[in-house]
Design a protein around this motif. Structure first.
Motif, short mmCIF file in Angstrom:
data_model
loop_
_atom_site.label_atom_id
_atom_site.label_comp_id
_atom_site.label_asym_id
_atom_site.label_seq_id
_atom_site.Cartn_x
_atom_site.Cartn_y
_atom_site.Cartn_z
N PHE A 88 -2.73 27.14 6.86
CA PHE A 88 -3.47 26.65 5.70
C PHE A 88 -4.59 27.63 5.37
O PHE A 88 -4.34 28.80 5.29
N GLY A 89 -5.83 27.16 5.19
CA GLY A 89 -6.98 28.02 5.17
C GLY A 89 -7.52 28.47 3.84
O GLY A 89 -7.19 27.96 2.79
N TYR A 100 -8.93 26.18 16.99
CA TYR A 100 -9.67 25.58 15.89
C TYR A 100 -9.97 26.64 14.85
O TYR A 100 -10.35 27.76 15.19
N GLN A 101 -9.83 26.25 13.58
CA GLN A 101 -10.07 27.21 12.51
C GLN A 101 -10.80 26.52 11.35
O GLN A 101 -10.43 25.42 10.96
N THR A 140 -8.74 23.09 10.40
CA THR A 140 -7.44 22.74 10.98
C THR A 140 -7.47 23.08 12.47
O THR A 140 -8.35 23.79 12.93
N ARG A 141 -6.47 22.57 13.17
CA ARG A 141 -6.34 22.93 14.58
C ARG A 141 -4.87 22.99 14.94
O ARG A 141 -4.01 22.40 14.27
N PHE A 165 0.07 24.34 12.88
CA PHE A 165 -1.28 23.86 12.64
C PHE A 165 -1.23 22.54 11.91
O PHE A 165 -0.38 22.34 11.03
N GLN A 166 -2.12 21.63 12.29
CA GLN A 166 -2.16 20.31 11.68
C GLN A 166 -2.69 20.39 10.26
O GLN A 166 -3.40 21.33 9.90
#
Length: 170
Positions: free
Chosen positions: A104-105, A125-126, A141-142, A150-151
């Motif tokens: 994502f991100g 973790y991001q 997200t993690r 990633f969730q």
């Protein structure tokens, strides 16, 4: 003068500090604005380095952030568009990297591995700038499976992160 790379990030293997991986924004030339994901690794605590080439030749990449987990794996987070992040995993000290995984991100992401030995140990973790994101107002997200996926992102409480880094404590 003449530097065609910037925004370096480094990770040190927690199980063997002689192994170090670095990543940076790699430009084709000083005058170029097209950036890719440059990377290198060392097996002797940085005395010498090997540059195997960019991660995905011809693919726009920016904002490299590296981390390492408690098992000695390296992770390379990279902006692959103005609002999308992909994460690469290396199980051999940065010598080779697996296929990119969508995370994502958005712009100016930060990334950390939980190596505390606690309940979240092993999680990645991001967080990123909520102003430039794939999925406003979400900015976090993690991964709970070593970067395999990633969730779905969530929104962290206000104020939203704009610039900064992440850390995980016991």
């Amino acid at each position: 003068v003449g530097d065609a790379a910037n925004e370096p990030s480094m990770a040190i293997d927690r199980t063997n500090p002689n192994r170090i991986a670095i990543g940076w924004r790699q430009f084709d030339a000083v005058a170029s604005n097209f950036r890719q994901a440059g990377n290198a690794f060392s097996t002797n605590a940085g005395q010498t380095w090997t540059f195997p080439g960019v991660l995905t030749p011809g693919q726009f990449r920016s904002d490299p952030v590296l981390t390492s987990d408690a098992a000695g794996n390296f992770y390379f987070s990279s902006l692959s568009s103005l609002s999308s992040i992909e994460v690469f995993k290396s199980t051999n000290g940065g010598a080779t990297w697996g296929a990119p995984v969508s995370a994502f991100g958005g712009d100016k992401q930060w990334f950390v591995a939980d190596a505390t030995g606690g309940i979240g140990s092993g999680n990645l973790y991001q967080i990123w700038n909520v102003q430039f994101t794939c999925c406003p107002p979400n900015d976090f997200t993690r991964s709970i499976n070593g970067g395999a996926s990633f969730q779905s992102p969530i929104a962290l409480p206000l104020p939203s992160m704009k610039w900064g880094t992440m850390d995980v404590g016991a």
